[in-house]
Write a protein that holds these residues in place. Structure first.
Motif, mmCIF file in Angstrom:
data_model
loop_
_atom_site.group_PDB
_atom_site.id
_atom_site.type_symbol
_atom_site.label_atom_id
_atom_site.label_comp_id
_atom_site.label_asym_id
_atom_site.label_seq_id
_atom_site.Cartn_x
_atom_site.Cartn_y
_atom_site.Cartn_z
ATOM 1 N N ARG A 127 0.820 -1.217 0.000
ATOM 2 C CA ARG A 127 0.000 0.000 0.000
ATOM 3 C C ARG A 127 0.855 1.269 0.000
ATOM 4 N NH1 ARG A 127 -1.845 3.139 4.200
ATOM 5 N NH2 ARG A 127 -1.066 1.602 5.662
ATOM 6 N N LEU A 128 1.802 1.373 0.928
ATOM 7 C CA LEU A 128 2.616 2.589 1.017
ATOM 8 C C LEU A 128 3.583 2.707 -0.147
ATOM 9 C CD1 LEU A 128 3.321 2.653 4.855
ATOM 10 C CD2 LEU A 128 1.625 3.957 3.559
ATOM 11 N N HIS A 129 4.123 1.580 -0.599
ATOM 12 C CA HIS A 129 5.033 1.606 -1.746
ATOM 13 C C HIS A 129 4.294 2.073 -3.000
ATOM 14 C CE1 HIS A 129 8.441 0.518 -4.239
ATOM 15 N NE2 HIS A 129 7.604 -0.096 -5.051
ATOM 16 N N LEU A 130 3.106 1.547 -3.212
ATOM 17 C CA LEU A 130 2.325 1.939 -4.381
ATOM 18 C C LEU A 130 1.934 3.410 -4.319
ATOM 19 C CD1 LEU A 130 0.072 -1.218 -4.725
ATOM 20 C CD2 LEU A 130 1.858 -0.478 -6.323
ATOM 21 N N ALA A 131 1.650 3.902 -3.132
ATOM 22 C CA ALA A 131 1.282 5.311 -2.990
ATOM 23 C C ALA A 131 2.431 6.232 -3.395
ATOM 24 C CB ALA A 131 0.857 5.605 -1.554
ATOM 25 N N ALA A 132 3.664 5.743 -3.256
ATOM 26 C CA ALA A 132 4.830 6.557 -3.620
ATOM 27 C C ALA A 132 5.136 6.506 -5.118
ATOM 28 C CB ALA A 132 6.049 6.078 -2.828
ATOM 29 N N LEU A 133 4.556 5.537 -5.812
ATOM 30 C CA LEU A 133 4.773 5.420 -7.259
ATOM 31 C C LEU A 133 3.783 6.289 -8.026
ATOM 32 C CD1 LEU A 133 5.160 1.550 -7.789
ATOM 33 C CD2 LEU A 133 6.962 3.282 -7.911
ATOM 34 N N PRO A 134 4.177 6.747 -9.200
ATOM 35 C CA PRO A 134 3.190 7.435 -10.048
ATOM 36 C C PRO A 134 2.049 6.458 -10.389
ATOM 37 C CG PRO A 134 5.417 7.763 -10.887
ATOM 38 C CD PRO A 134 5.506 6.734 -9.797
ATOM 39 N N PRO A 135 0.820 6.928 -10.393
ATOM 40 C CA PRO A 135 -0.323 6.039 -10.657
ATOM 41 C C PRO A 135 -0.183 5.194 -11.916
ATOM 42 C CG PRO A 135 -1.105 8.150 -9.908
ATOM 43 C CD PRO A 135 0.383 8.293 -10.092
ATOM 44 N N ALA A 136 0.445 5.712 -12.937
ATOM 45 C CA ALA A 136 0.583 4.969 -14.193
ATOM 46 C C ALA A 136 1.498 3.750 -14.060
ATOM 47 C CB ALA A 136 1.119 5.882 -15.284
ATOM 48 N N LEU A 137 2.388 3.748 -13.063
ATOM 49 C CA LEU A 137 3.326 2.625 -12.888
ATOM 50 C C LEU A 137 2.803 1.535 -11.954
ATOM 51 C CD1 LEU A 137 6.732 4.521 -12.583
ATOM 52 C CD2 LEU A 137 5.737 3.414 -14.592
ATOM 53 N N ARG A 138 1.777 1.814 -11.200
ATOM 54 C CA ARG A 138 1.285 0.865 -10.189
ATOM 55 C C ARG A 138 0.821 -0.467 -10.775
ATOM 56 N NH1 ARG A 138 -1.915 5.541 -6.787
ATOM 57 N NH2 ARG A 138 -0.009 6.704 -6.288
ATOM 58 N N PRO A 139 0.004 -0.475 -11.819
ATOM 59 C CA PRO A 139 -0.427 -1.773 -12.374
ATOM 60 C C PRO A 139 0.740 -2.624 -12.870
ATOM 61 C CG PRO A 139 -1.848 -0.029 -13.179
ATOM 62 C CD PRO A 139 -0.684 0.638 -12.484
#
Length: 73
Positions: A30-42
């Motif tokens: 959760r916290l790692h994904l929040a730090a990534l740009p939304p386009a890179l999360r998937p």
């Protein structure tokens, strides 16, 4: 007083890939994904799932539970 501690294996096995993905997305990363740009999360999650499904224990998270016991003096 009289404090006791122990570790207890508590692996969590998921029935399918969507369940595993939902859990790691909302809890583990959760916290790692929040730090990534939304386009890179998937793409990040896709890579994690791809690697996990190749492991021998597959969709299992190797949790260890910390047990604590004590009393107030």
């Amino acid at each position: 007083a009289d404090v006791e501690t122990s570790l207890e294996p508590a692996p969590v096995e998921f029935p399918d890939e969507p369940s595993y993905r939902a859990f790691v997305e909302t809890v583990v990363f959760r916290l790692h994904l929040a730090a990534l740009p939304p386009a890179l999360r998937p793409a990040f999650l896709d890579e994690v799932i791809q690697r996990v499904t190749k492991r021998a224990n597959g969709l299992t998270l190797d949790y260890v539970r910390l047990n604590l016991r004590g009393r107030k003096p």
